[in-house]
Design an enzyme around this catalytic site. Sequence first.
Site, PDB file in Angstrom:
ATOM      1  N   GLU A   1       0.797  -1.117  -0.135  1.00 29.53           N
ATOM      2  CA  GLU A   1      -0.009  -0.106  -0.038  1.00 29.53           C
ATOM      3  C   GLU A   1       0.983   1.146  -0.075  1.00 29.53           C
ATOM      4  O   GLU A   1       0.342   2.340   0.237  1.00 29.53           O
ATOM      5  CB  GLU A   1      -0.764   0.088   1.327  1.00 29.53           C
ATOM      6  CG  GLU A   1      -0.353   0.065   2.288  1.00 29.53           C
ATOM      7  CD  GLU A   1      -1.174  -0.123   3.549  1.00 29.53           C
ATOM      8  OE1 GLU A   1      -1.778   1.106   3.828  1.00 29.53           O
ATOM      9  OE2 GLU A   1      -1.799  -0.962   4.284  1.00 29.53           O
TER      10      GLU A   1
ATOM     11  N   HIS B   1      -2.044  -9.907  12.094  1.00 26.30           N
ATOM     12  CA  HIS B   1      -1.590  -8.568  11.735  1.00 26.30           C
ATOM     13  C   HIS B   1      -1.436  -7.547  12.901  1.00 26.30           C
ATOM     14  O   HIS B   1      -2.086  -7.738  13.818  1.00 26.30           O
ATOM     15  CB  HIS B   1      -2.475  -7.965  10.634  1.00 26.30           C
ATOM     16  CG  HIS B   1      -2.353  -6.544  10.249  1.00 26.30           C
ATOM     17  ND1 HIS B   1      -1.164  -6.213   9.719  1.00 26.30           N
ATOM     18  CD2 HIS B   1      -2.942  -5.314  10.547  1.00 26.30           C
ATOM     19  CE1 HIS B   1      -0.977  -4.909   9.849  1.00 26.30           C
ATOM     20  NE2 HIS B   1      -2.112  -4.593  10.155  1.00 26.30           N
TER      21      HIS B   1
ATOM     22  N   CYS C   1      -3.426  -3.767   4.640  1.00 24.19           N
ATOM     23  CA  CYS C   1      -2.490  -4.666   5.167  1.00 24.19           C
ATOM     24  C   CYS C   1      -2.872  -6.043   4.650  1.00 24.19           C
ATOM     25  O   CYS C   1      -2.151  -6.737   4.909  1.00 24.19           O
ATOM     26  CB  CYS C   1      -2.427  -4.350   6.575  1.00 24.19           C
ATOM     27  SG  CYS C   1      -1.855  -2.794   7.282  1.00 24.19           S
TER      28      CYS C   1
END
Length: 390
Positions: free
Chosen positions: A82, A236, A114
Amino acid sequence: MTTQPVGIHDLSFATTHYALDHAVLAERLGVDVDKYYLGIGQEKMSVAAADEDIVTIAAAAAGPILARHGTDNIRTVLLATESGVDQSKAAGLYLHSLIGLPNTARVVEIKQACYGGTAGLQFAAGLIARDPSQRVLVIATDIAKYELDSPGEPTQGAAAVAMLVSANPAILELDPQSGLYSADIMDFWRPNYSSAAMVDGKTSVNAYQKAAQEAWTDYRRKGGRELTEFAAFCYHQPFTKMAYKAHRHLLESQGHTADAAEIDAAIKDTTLYNRTVGNSYTASLYLGLMSLLDHAGDLTDRPLAFISYGSGSVAEFFSGTVQPGYAEHLRTDANRQAISTREVLDYERYRELHEAHSPTDGMYHPTLEETSRPYRLSALSGHKRIYESR
Protein backbone atom coordinates in the site's frame (compact mmCIF):
# COMPACT_ATOMS: atom_id res chain seq x y z
CA MET A 1 -7.41 -37.29 -8.58
CA THR A 2 -5.40 -36.60 -5.41
CA THR A 3 -4.84 -32.91 -4.66
CA GLN A 4 -1.27 -32.05 -3.79
CA PRO A 5 -0.63 -29.96 -0.65
CA VAL A 6 0.10 -26.29 -1.31
CA GLY A 7 1.77 -23.72 0.90
CA ILE A 8 4.90 -21.77 1.81
CA HIS A 9 8.10 -23.42 0.59
CA ASP A 10 10.52 -20.65 1.60
CA LEU A 11 10.46 -17.35 3.52
CA SER A 12 12.84 -14.38 3.49
CA PHE A 13 12.75 -11.01 5.24
CA ALA A 14 14.37 -7.59 4.79
CA THR A 15 14.13 -4.22 6.46
CA THR A 16 15.70 -0.80 6.16
CA HIS A 17 19.10 0.66 6.95
CA TYR A 18 17.86 2.86 9.80
CA ALA A 19 15.90 2.42 13.02
CA LEU A 20 14.50 4.92 15.52
CA ASP A 21 14.32 3.98 19.19
CA HIS A 22 10.97 4.82 20.75
CA ALA A 23 12.87 6.23 23.73
CA VAL A 24 14.09 9.03 21.45
CA LEU A 25 10.57 9.70 20.23
CA ALA A 26 9.17 9.64 23.76
CA GLU A 27 11.75 12.18 24.96
CA ARG A 28 10.99 14.57 22.10
CA LEU A 29 7.24 14.31 22.61
CA GLY A 30 7.50 14.58 26.39
CA VAL A 31 5.82 11.28 27.19
CA ASP A 32 6.78 8.31 29.36
CA VAL A 33 8.59 5.76 27.21
CA ASP A 34 6.46 3.01 28.73
CA LYS A 35 3.55 4.45 26.75
CA TYR A 36 5.33 2.87 23.78
CA TYR A 37 7.32 0.01 25.29
CA LEU A 38 4.36 -1.30 27.31
CA GLY A 39 1.28 0.55 26.09
CA ILE A 40 1.52 -0.35 22.39
CA GLY A 41 4.33 -2.89 22.65
CA GLN A 42 6.85 -1.11 20.41
CA GLU A 43 10.55 -0.55 21.13
CA LYS A 44 12.01 0.55 17.78
CA MET A 45 10.77 1.18 14.26
CA SER A 46 12.57 0.75 10.97
CA VAL A 47 13.01 3.94 8.93
CA ALA A 48 13.93 4.08 5.24
CA ALA A 49 17.12 5.85 4.21
CA ALA A 50 16.99 8.46 1.47
CA ASP A 51 17.94 5.81 -1.09
CA GLU A 52 15.50 3.11 0.07
CA ASP A 53 11.89 2.40 -0.83
CA ILE A 54 9.53 -0.57 -1.16
CA VAL A 55 11.38 -1.79 -4.25
CA THR A 56 14.81 -1.92 -2.61
CA ILE A 57 13.58 -3.80 0.45
CA ALA A 58 11.45 -6.11 -1.73
CA ALA A 59 14.55 -6.97 -3.76
CA ALA A 60 16.53 -7.62 -0.57
CA ALA A 61 13.80 -9.97 0.67
CA ALA A 62 13.29 -11.85 -2.58
CA GLY A 63 16.92 -12.12 -3.68
CA PRO A 64 17.88 -14.91 -1.24
CA ILE A 65 14.91 -17.02 -2.37
CA LEU A 66 15.99 -16.86 -6.00
CA ALA A 67 19.60 -17.55 -4.97
CA ARG A 68 18.49 -20.71 -3.17
CA HIS A 69 15.87 -22.01 -5.61
CA GLY A 70 16.52 -20.36 -8.96
CA THR A 71 13.75 -19.09 -11.21
CA ASP A 72 12.63 -22.32 -12.86
CA ASN A 73 8.83 -22.66 -12.93
CA ILE A 74 8.20 -19.29 -11.26
CA ARG A 75 5.27 -18.34 -13.45
CA THR A 76 3.83 -15.52 -11.37
CA VAL A 77 5.17 -12.74 -9.14
CA LEU A 78 2.61 -11.04 -6.89
CA LEU A 79 3.80 -7.93 -5.07
CA ALA A 80 1.50 -6.63 -2.34
CA THR A 81 1.88 -3.07 -1.07
CA GLU A 82 0.00 0.00 0.00
CA SER A 83 3.14 2.15 -0.43
CA GLY A 84 3.21 2.01 -4.22
CA VAL A 85 5.78 4.03 -6.16
CA ASP A 86 3.73 4.37 -9.35
CA GLN A 87 0.02 4.60 -10.16
CA SER A 88 0.39 2.36 -13.22
CA LYS A 89 3.57 0.30 -13.28
CA ALA A 90 3.74 -2.63 -10.86
CA ALA A 91 6.63 -2.20 -8.42
CA GLY A 92 7.59 -5.84 -8.98
CA LEU A 93 8.68 -5.09 -12.54
CA TYR A 94 11.64 -3.09 -11.24
CA LEU A 95 12.94 -6.33 -9.70
CA HIS A 96 13.82 -7.78 -13.11
CA SER A 97 16.97 -5.65 -13.33
CA LEU A 98 17.82 -6.10 -9.65
CA ILE A 99 17.35 -9.79 -8.88
CA GLY A 100 16.74 -11.36 -12.29
CA LEU A 101 13.08 -12.34 -12.34
CA PRO A 102 12.11 -14.59 -15.24
CA ASN A 103 10.62 -12.92 -18.31
CA THR A 104 8.16 -15.81 -18.53
CA ALA A 105 6.30 -14.78 -15.37
CA ARG A 106 3.32 -12.48 -15.00
CA VAL A 107 4.05 -9.66 -12.54
CA VAL A 108 1.14 -7.98 -10.76
CA GLU A 109 0.76 -5.52 -7.88
CA ILE A 110 -1.99 -6.09 -5.30
CA LYS A 111 -3.51 -3.42 -3.08
CA GLN A 112 -5.91 -3.71 -0.16
CA ALA A 113 -4.29 -2.07 2.83
CA CYS A 114 -2.54 -4.57 5.10
CA TYR A 115 -4.49 -7.53 3.70
CA GLY A 116 -2.72 -7.53 0.31
CA GLY A 117 -0.05 -10.08 1.23
CA THR A 118 -2.71 -12.62 2.21
CA ALA A 119 -4.55 -12.00 -1.05
CA GLY A 120 -1.29 -12.75 -2.85
CA LEU A 121 -0.76 -15.95 -0.88
CA GLN A 122 -4.29 -17.21 -1.56
CA PHE A 123 -4.18 -16.27 -5.24
CA ALA A 124 -0.86 -18.12 -5.50
CA ALA A 125 -2.36 -21.22 -3.89
CA GLY A 126 -5.17 -21.17 -6.45
CA LEU A 127 -2.75 -20.96 -9.38
CA ILE A 128 -0.71 -23.87 -8.04
CA ALA A 129 -3.81 -25.98 -7.44
CA ARG A 130 -4.51 -25.61 -11.17
CA ASP A 131 -0.92 -26.40 -12.16
CA PRO A 132 1.17 -27.96 -9.35
CA SER A 133 4.36 -27.77 -11.43
CA GLN A 134 4.52 -23.99 -11.17
CA ARG A 135 5.75 -21.83 -8.30
CA VAL A 136 4.65 -18.34 -7.31
CA LEU A 137 6.78 -15.63 -5.69
CA VAL A 138 4.71 -13.48 -3.32
CA ILE A 139 6.31 -10.33 -1.91
CA ALA A 140 4.72 -8.12 0.75
CA THR A 141 6.59 -4.81 1.07
CA ASP A 142 5.64 -1.58 2.80
CA ILE A 143 6.84 1.55 4.54
CA ALA A 144 4.32 2.71 7.13
CA LYS A 145 4.30 6.49 7.46
CA TYR A 146 2.14 8.84 9.53
CA GLU A 147 2.26 12.58 10.15
CA LEU A 148 4.80 13.87 12.65
CA ASP A 149 3.39 14.42 16.15
CA SER A 150 0.25 12.43 15.28
CA PRO A 151 -1.09 9.51 17.35
CA GLY A 152 0.00 7.13 14.57
CA GLU A 153 3.64 8.27 14.51
CA PRO A 154 4.87 5.65 17.04
CA THR A 155 3.36 2.88 14.89
CA GLN A 156 5.49 3.50 11.82
CA GLY A 157 7.88 0.91 10.42
CA ALA A 158 9.13 -0.83 7.29
CA ALA A 159 9.81 -4.36 6.06
CA ALA A 160 9.38 -6.79 3.21
CA VAL A 161 8.67 -10.52 3.37
CA ALA A 162 9.07 -12.75 0.32
CA MET A 163 7.37 -16.15 0.13
CA LEU A 164 7.92 -18.90 -2.40
CA VAL A 165 4.60 -20.72 -2.73
CA SER A 166 4.55 -24.22 -4.20
CA ALA A 167 3.09 -27.68 -4.10
CA ASN A 168 4.56 -29.98 -1.43
CA PRO A 169 5.88 -27.04 0.62
CA ALA A 170 8.81 -27.37 2.99
CA ILE A 171 7.62 -24.94 5.70
CA LEU A 172 3.84 -24.59 5.91
CA GLU A 173 0.97 -26.47 4.25
CA LEU A 174 -2.17 -24.36 3.92
CA ASP A 175 -5.51 -25.80 4.98
CA PRO A 176 -8.24 -25.56 2.33
CA GLN A 177 -10.68 -23.75 4.63
CA SER A 178 -10.69 -19.98 4.81
CA GLY A 179 -13.01 -17.47 6.50
CA LEU A 180 -13.71 -14.06 4.97
CA TYR A 181 -15.25 -10.74 5.95
CA SER A 182 -15.39 -7.41 4.07
CA ALA A 183 -17.08 -4.07 4.82
CA ASP A 184 -16.86 -0.45 3.67
CA ILE A 185 -15.33 1.33 6.67
CA MET A 186 -13.25 4.53 6.80
CA ASP A 187 -10.89 3.50 9.57
CA PHE A 188 -7.63 4.00 7.67
CA TRP A 189 -6.91 5.38 4.19
CA ARG A 190 -4.44 7.42 2.16
CA PRO A 191 -5.74 9.66 -0.64
CA ASN A 192 -3.58 10.06 -3.75
CA TYR A 193 -2.59 13.57 -2.70
CA SER A 194 -1.22 12.50 0.70
CA SER A 195 2.16 10.88 1.43
CA ALA A 196 1.00 9.85 4.92
CA ALA A 197 -1.91 7.66 5.90
CA MET A 198 -4.99 8.93 7.71
CA VAL A 199 -6.38 6.88 10.54
CA ASP A 200 -9.26 6.88 13.00
CA GLY A 201 -7.59 4.85 15.72
CA LYS A 202 -10.59 3.88 17.82
CA THR A 203 -12.67 2.97 14.76
CA SER A 204 -9.78 0.94 13.37
CA VAL A 205 -9.31 -1.13 16.55
CA ASN A 206 -13.03 -1.86 16.75
CA ALA A 207 -13.23 -2.68 13.04
CA TYR A 208 -10.24 -5.04 13.31
CA GLN A 209 -11.79 -6.93 16.23
CA LYS A 210 -15.21 -7.24 14.59
CA ALA A 211 -13.70 -8.33 11.27
CA ALA A 212 -11.51 -10.97 12.94
CA GLN A 213 -14.51 -12.38 14.79
CA GLU A 214 -16.66 -12.46 11.65
CA ALA A 215 -13.88 -14.07 9.60
CA TRP A 216 -13.48 -16.72 12.31
CA THR A 217 -17.22 -17.44 12.21
CA ASP A 218 -17.06 -17.89 8.43
CA TYR A 219 -13.97 -20.11 8.80
CA ARG A 220 -15.87 -22.42 11.13
CA ARG A 221 -18.87 -22.47 8.78
CA LYS A 222 -16.49 -23.73 6.10
CA GLY A 223 -15.38 -26.61 8.31
CA GLY A 224 -12.25 -25.09 9.81
CA ARG A 225 -10.48 -26.23 12.96
CA GLU A 226 -11.53 -25.55 16.55
CA LEU A 227 -9.82 -22.69 18.42
CA THR A 228 -8.27 -25.14 20.87
CA GLU A 229 -6.39 -26.98 18.09
CA PHE A 230 -3.94 -24.20 17.25
CA ALA A 231 -0.40 -24.09 18.60
CA ALA A 232 -0.16 -20.33 18.01
CA PHE A 233 -2.05 -17.42 16.46
CA CYS A 234 -0.40 -15.08 13.95
CA TYR A 235 -2.19 -11.72 13.77
CA HIS A 236 -1.60 -8.65 11.66
CA GLN A 237 0.28 -6.29 13.98
CA PRO A 238 -0.11 -2.55 13.39
CA PHE A 239 1.41 -2.50 16.87
CA THR A 240 2.15 -5.65 18.81
CA LYS A 241 -0.39 -5.07 21.58
CA MET A 242 -3.09 -5.15 18.89
CA ALA A 243 -2.47 -8.88 18.53
CA TYR A 244 -3.16 -9.33 22.23
CA LYS A 245 -6.31 -7.17 22.06
CA ALA A 246 -7.63 -9.05 19.03
CA HIS A 247 -6.93 -12.47 20.51
CA ARG A 248 -8.59 -11.60 23.80
CA HIS A 249 -11.64 -10.32 21.90
CA LEU A 250 -11.80 -13.46 19.76
CA LEU A 251 -11.60 -15.79 22.77
CA GLU A 252 -14.22 -13.90 24.73
CA SER A 253 -16.55 -13.71 21.73
CA GLN A 254 -16.50 -17.52 21.61
CA GLY A 255 -17.12 -17.99 25.32
CA HIS A 256 -13.52 -18.85 26.21
CA THR A 257 -11.76 -17.49 29.30
CA ALA A 258 -9.16 -14.96 28.22
CA ASP A 259 -6.38 -16.06 30.57
CA ALA A 260 -3.41 -13.67 30.30
CA ALA A 261 -0.78 -16.43 30.48
CA GLU A 262 -2.50 -18.48 27.80
CA ILE A 263 -2.83 -15.44 25.53
CA ASP A 264 0.87 -14.72 25.99
CA ALA A 265 1.76 -18.32 25.14
CA ALA A 266 -0.33 -18.13 21.96
CA ILE A 267 0.93 -14.72 20.82
CA LYS A 268 4.28 -13.65 22.28
CA ASP A 269 6.68 -15.45 19.92
CA THR A 270 4.90 -13.89 16.92
CA THR A 271 5.54 -10.34 18.18
CA LEU A 272 9.29 -10.33 18.82
CA TYR A 273 10.37 -9.04 15.41
CA ASN A 274 7.47 -6.63 15.03
CA ARG A 275 8.29 -5.02 18.39
CA THR A 276 11.52 -3.67 16.93
CA VAL A 277 10.64 -3.33 13.22
CA GLY A 278 7.28 -1.59 13.66
CA ASN A 279 4.26 -1.78 11.39
CA SER A 280 5.05 -3.14 7.94
CA TYR A 281 1.47 -3.23 6.67
CA THR A 282 1.22 -6.13 4.17
CA ALA A 283 4.36 -7.81 5.53
CA SER A 284 3.37 -7.60 9.20
CA LEU A 285 1.43 -10.88 9.48
CA TYR A 286 4.19 -12.85 7.76
CA LEU A 287 6.95 -11.23 9.79
CA GLY A 288 4.96 -12.52 12.76
CA LEU A 289 5.08 -16.02 11.27
CA MET A 290 8.85 -15.76 10.81
CA SER A 291 9.27 -14.57 14.39
CA LEU A 292 7.23 -17.52 15.63
CA LEU A 293 9.20 -20.07 13.61
CA ASP A 294 12.53 -18.55 14.73
CA HIS A 295 11.70 -18.39 18.45
CA ALA A 296 9.22 -21.14 19.34
CA GLY A 297 10.06 -24.72 20.17
CA ASP A 298 9.50 -27.53 17.70
CA LEU A 299 6.26 -26.87 15.80
CA THR A 300 6.41 -29.91 13.52
CA ASP A 301 2.92 -31.04 12.48
CA ARG A 302 1.32 -28.32 14.61
CA PRO A 303 -1.52 -26.23 13.15
CA LEU A 304 -1.20 -22.42 13.17
CA ALA A 305 -3.95 -19.82 12.87
CA PHE A 306 -3.59 -16.67 10.73
CA ILE A 307 -5.73 -13.58 11.14
CA SER A 308 -5.17 -11.08 8.35
CA TYR A 309 -6.77 -7.63 8.46
CA GLY A 310 -6.63 -4.74 6.01
CA SER A 311 -8.40 -1.52 6.86
CA GLY A 312 -11.24 -0.36 4.75
CA SER A 313 -11.82 -3.34 5.30
CA VAL A 314 -11.07 -6.99 4.47
CA ALA A 315 -10.25 -9.78 6.92
CA GLU A 316 -9.39 -13.45 6.49
CA PHE A 317 -8.98 -16.27 8.99
CA PHE A 318 -7.02 -19.22 7.62
CA SER A 319 -4.76 -21.94 8.91
CA GLY A 320 -1.87 -24.19 8.04
CA THR A 321 0.31 -26.98 9.37
CA VAL A 322 4.04 -26.71 9.98
CA GLN A 323 5.94 -29.30 7.97
CA PRO A 324 8.50 -31.87 9.15
CA GLY A 325 12.04 -30.58 8.65
CA TYR A 326 10.89 -26.94 8.41
CA ALA A 327 13.69 -25.70 10.67
CA GLU A 328 16.29 -26.64 8.05
CA HIS A 329 14.79 -24.07 5.69
CA LEU A 330 14.58 -21.10 8.07
CA ARG A 331 16.84 -18.05 7.83
CA THR A 332 16.99 -17.27 11.54
CA ASP A 333 20.53 -15.84 11.61
CA ALA A 334 19.89 -13.65 8.57
CA ASN A 335 16.62 -12.39 10.04
CA ARG A 336 18.24 -11.39 13.30
CA GLN A 337 21.16 -9.78 11.49
CA ALA A 338 18.81 -7.69 9.32
CA ILE A 339 17.40 -6.22 12.53
CA SER A 340 20.58 -5.95 14.61
CA THR A 341 22.66 -4.22 11.89
CA ARG A 342 20.33 -1.24 11.46
CA GLU A 343 21.90 2.14 12.21
CA VAL A 344 20.09 3.92 15.04
CA LEU A 345 18.90 7.40 14.06
CA ASP A 346 19.00 10.60 16.04
CA TYR A 347 15.78 12.59 16.06
CA GLU A 348 17.00 15.35 13.74
CA ARG A 349 17.92 12.99 10.90
CA TYR A 350 14.71 11.02 11.39
CA ARG A 351 12.70 14.22 11.01
CA GLU A 352 14.65 15.23 7.88
CA LEU A 353 13.94 11.86 6.27
CA HIS A 354 10.29 12.01 7.25
CA GLU A 355 9.77 15.48 5.78
CA ALA A 356 11.66 14.85 2.52
CA HIS A 357 9.56 14.80 -0.65
CA SER A 358 10.37 13.32 -4.05
CA PRO A 359 11.05 15.95 -6.73
CA THR A 360 8.39 16.32 -9.41
CA ASP A 361 10.17 18.44 -12.05
CA GLY A 362 11.56 15.53 -14.08
CA MET A 363 15.17 16.73 -13.76
CA TYR A 364 18.06 14.48 -12.75
CA HIS A 365 18.13 14.08 -8.97
CA PRO A 366 20.69 11.67 -7.49
CA THR A 367 19.82 10.30 -4.07
CA LEU A 368 22.12 10.55 -1.09
CA GLU A 369 24.01 7.28 -0.72
CA GLU A 370 23.13 6.05 2.77
CA THR A 371 21.96 2.46 2.85
CA SER A 372 24.29 -0.45 3.51
CA ARG A 373 21.65 -2.85 2.16
CA PRO A 374 22.20 -4.65 -1.17
CA TYR A 375 19.92 -2.48 -3.33
CA ARG A 376 19.32 1.26 -3.52
CA LEU A 377 17.36 3.91 -5.37
CA SER A 378 20.20 5.78 -7.07
CA ALA A 379 18.33 8.62 -8.77
CA LEU A 380 15.15 10.09 -10.18
CA SER A 381 15.48 11.31 -13.75
CA GLY A 382 12.91 12.13 -16.40
CA HIS A 383 10.21 11.06 -13.93
CA LYS A 384 11.83 7.62 -13.85
CA ARG A 385 13.13 5.69 -10.87
CA ILE A 386 16.66 4.34 -11.29
CA TYR A 387 17.83 1.47 -9.10
CA GLU A 388 21.16 -0.22 -8.62
CA SER A 389 22.61 -3.21 -6.79
CA ARG A 390 25.63 -2.76 -4.59
